[in-house]
Design an enzyme around this catalytic site. Sequence first.
Site, PDB file in Angstrom:
ATOM      1  N   ASP A  52       0.697  -1.126   0.027  1.00 26.98           N
ATOM      2  CA  ASP A  52      -0.108   0.178   0.036  1.00 26.98           C
ATOM      3  C   ASP A  52       0.866   1.533   0.600  1.00 26.98           C
ATOM      4  OD1 ASP A  52      -2.408   1.656   0.515  1.00 26.98           O
ATOM      5  OD2 ASP A  52      -2.183   1.776   2.091  1.00 26.98           O
ATOM      6  N   SER A  53       0.130   2.468  -0.113  1.00 23.99           N
ATOM      7  CA  SER A  53       1.411   3.342   0.129  1.00 23.99           C
ATOM      8  C   SER A  53       1.043   4.133   0.896  1.00 23.99           C
ATOM      9  CB  SER A  53       0.297   4.558  -1.425  1.00 23.99           C
ATOM     10  OG  SER A  53      -1.043   4.662  -0.358  1.00 23.99           O
ATOM     11  N   GLY A  55      -2.536   9.540  -4.170  1.00 21.06           N
ATOM     12  CA  GLY A  55      -3.511   9.662  -4.863  1.00 21.06           C
ATOM     13  C   GLY A  55      -3.927  10.948  -5.335  1.00 21.06           C
ATOM     14  N   CYS A  60      -3.807  -0.471  -1.882  1.00 21.85           N
ATOM     15  CA  CYS A  60      -3.696   0.232  -2.836  1.00 21.85           C
ATOM     16  C   CYS A  60      -4.779   0.713  -3.764  1.00 21.85           C
ATOM     17  CB  CYS A  60      -2.776   1.350  -2.902  1.00 21.85           C
ATOM     18  SG  CYS A  60      -2.802   3.190  -3.170  1.00 21.85           S
ATOM     19  N   ASN A  61      -6.133   1.816  -3.349  1.00 24.00           N
ATOM     20  CA  ASN A  61      -7.480   1.238  -4.762  1.00 24.00           C
ATOM     21  C   ASN A  61      -6.461   1.937  -5.897  1.00 24.00           C
ATOM     22  OD1 ASN A  61     -10.348   0.763  -3.986  1.00 24.00           O
ATOM     23  ND2 ASN A  61      -8.609   1.545  -1.660  1.00 24.00           N
ATOM     24  N   THR A  62      -5.025   3.293  -4.851  1.00 20.97           N
ATOM     25  CA  THR A  62      -4.549   4.011  -7.161  1.00 20.97           C
ATOM     26  C   THR A  62      -3.676   3.398  -7.012  1.00 20.97           C
ATOM     27  OG1 THR A  62      -4.839   5.478  -4.441  1.00 20.97           O
ATOM     28  CG2 THR A  62      -3.633   6.182  -6.988  1.00 20.97           C
ATOM     29  N   GLU A  95      -6.738   9.704   8.960  1.00 21.01           N
ATOM     30  CA  GLU A  95      -4.886   9.813   9.714  1.00 21.01           C
ATOM     31  C   GLU A  95      -5.382  10.217  10.974  1.00 21.01           C
ATOM     32  OE1 GLU A  95      -2.001   8.916   7.542  1.00 21.01           O
ATOM     33  OE2 GLU A  95      -2.562   7.621   5.979  1.00 21.01           O
ATOM     34  N   CYS A 124     -11.159   3.740  -1.281  1.00 18.31           N
ATOM     35  CA  CYS A 124     -10.180   4.015  -0.837  1.00 18.31           C
ATOM     36  C   CYS A 124      -9.749   3.249   0.726  1.00 18.31           C
ATOM     37  CB  CYS A 124      -9.788   5.622  -0.419  1.00 18.31           C
ATOM     38  SG  CYS A 124      -8.829   6.176  -0.277  1.00 18.31           S
ATOM     39  N   HIS A 154      -8.535   4.220   3.279  1.00 13.72           N
ATOM     40  CA  HIS A 154      -8.881   4.582   4.415  1.00 13.72           C
ATOM     41  C   HIS A 154      -9.763   5.510   4.553  1.00 13.72           C
ATOM     42  CE1 HIS A 154      -4.437   5.898   3.979  1.00 13.72           C
ATOM     43  NE2 HIS A 154      -4.500   6.847   4.718  1.00 13.72           N
TER      44      HIS A 154
HETATM   45  N1  DGL Z   1      -3.952   4.125  -0.044  1.00 11.68           N
HETATM   46  C1  DGL Z   1      -4.433   4.516  -1.226  1.00 11.68           C
HETATM   47  C2  DGL Z   1      -5.382   4.627  -1.563  1.00 11.68           C
HETATM   48  O1  DGL Z   1      -6.400   3.242  -1.424  1.00 11.68           O
HETATM   49  C3  DGL Z   1      -5.439   5.997   0.498  1.00 11.68           C
HETATM   50  C4  DGL Z   1      -3.989   6.958   0.364  1.00 11.68           C
HETATM   51  C5  DGL Z   1      -2.659   7.796  -1.222  1.00 11.68           C
HETATM   52  O2  DGL Z   1      -3.535   8.848  -1.595  1.00 11.68           O
HETATM   53  O3  DGL Z   1      -1.049   7.127  -0.748  1.00 11.68           O
HETATM   54  O4  DGL Z   1      -6.378   4.660  -2.829  1.00 11.68           O
END
Ligand code: DGL
Length: 275
Positions: free
Chosen positions: A15-16, A48, A78-80, A158, A192, A194
């Site tokens: 993940d990011s 993102g 990570c979705n992005t 966060e 996302c 979060h």
């Molecule tokens: N993990 C990112 C997502 O799920 C969210 C945080 C980011 O922008 O890195 O898109």
Amino acid sequence: MNASDARTLPIGVFDSGVGGLTVLKALRDALPREDLIYLGDTARLPYGTKSPASISRYACQATAQLQQKNIKLLVVACNTASAVALDALREQMHPLPVIGVVEPGATAAVEARPAGKHLVLATEATVRLGAYRKAILEKDPAAKIDELACELLVSLAEEGWNGGAIAEAIVRRYLIELDDASRHPDSVILGCTHFPLLRNTFASVFDKGTSIVDSASTTAAAARELLDSLSLTNDQDAPGTLRLLATDGATRFARVGGQFLGQQLTYKDVTIVDL
Ligand code: DGL
């Protein structure tokens, strides 16, 4: 390596930052005997708001780090990164399998509300690429989809400000961007990592009866099915182990990440790596 050795290799989760720990938690529940290595690219968070080229480069570097740890499966939590870089990561990992979160999230939404009206809440990059829109329409051409980038909600989660008047006001402010019909979807897709933390806030802002869908449990179910189909499921007796890697800030990772994982962490639980 023989087949039984391959079964004992760890699953890599990327993940990011710390958000993907919501997916890791679901993986641990679904696959309690698997050893897991989680890598959060906290030095370069957020993804993102970055360009597709940077997101892809970062995701490939993080994956290379996990490949060195000899993983048997990569889960892109990570979705992005899933929206932008899944094809590149599949090529890099070939012949080993890769699962992203967008596809399982789309499946969950379509199953919850067939031919429904969906609202995808996600980062700017995920929305720009229309990743959920494409994945949903492939499964359900009758679906209607709106997408809304809600960057501020990443910081809010966060910060731990997941409920109450401030969180609700911010979600309502984002909804002003939509026309009236789109503010009343059948399903809200938490696109996302979060956003599952803000689930109660979404439940109070959207109409009663709106399905709130996240991809964590469907991703974990997809990982379990895939490992079974490839005869890669770890059948060890002992519970699986967890290693946490990050590219910056062990103390912050532990403090913020503990909320996402639902478990207390300390900086000693986190190893800092350089990509
Ligand atoms: N993990 C990112 C997502 O799920 C969210 C945080 C980011 O922008 O890195 O898109």
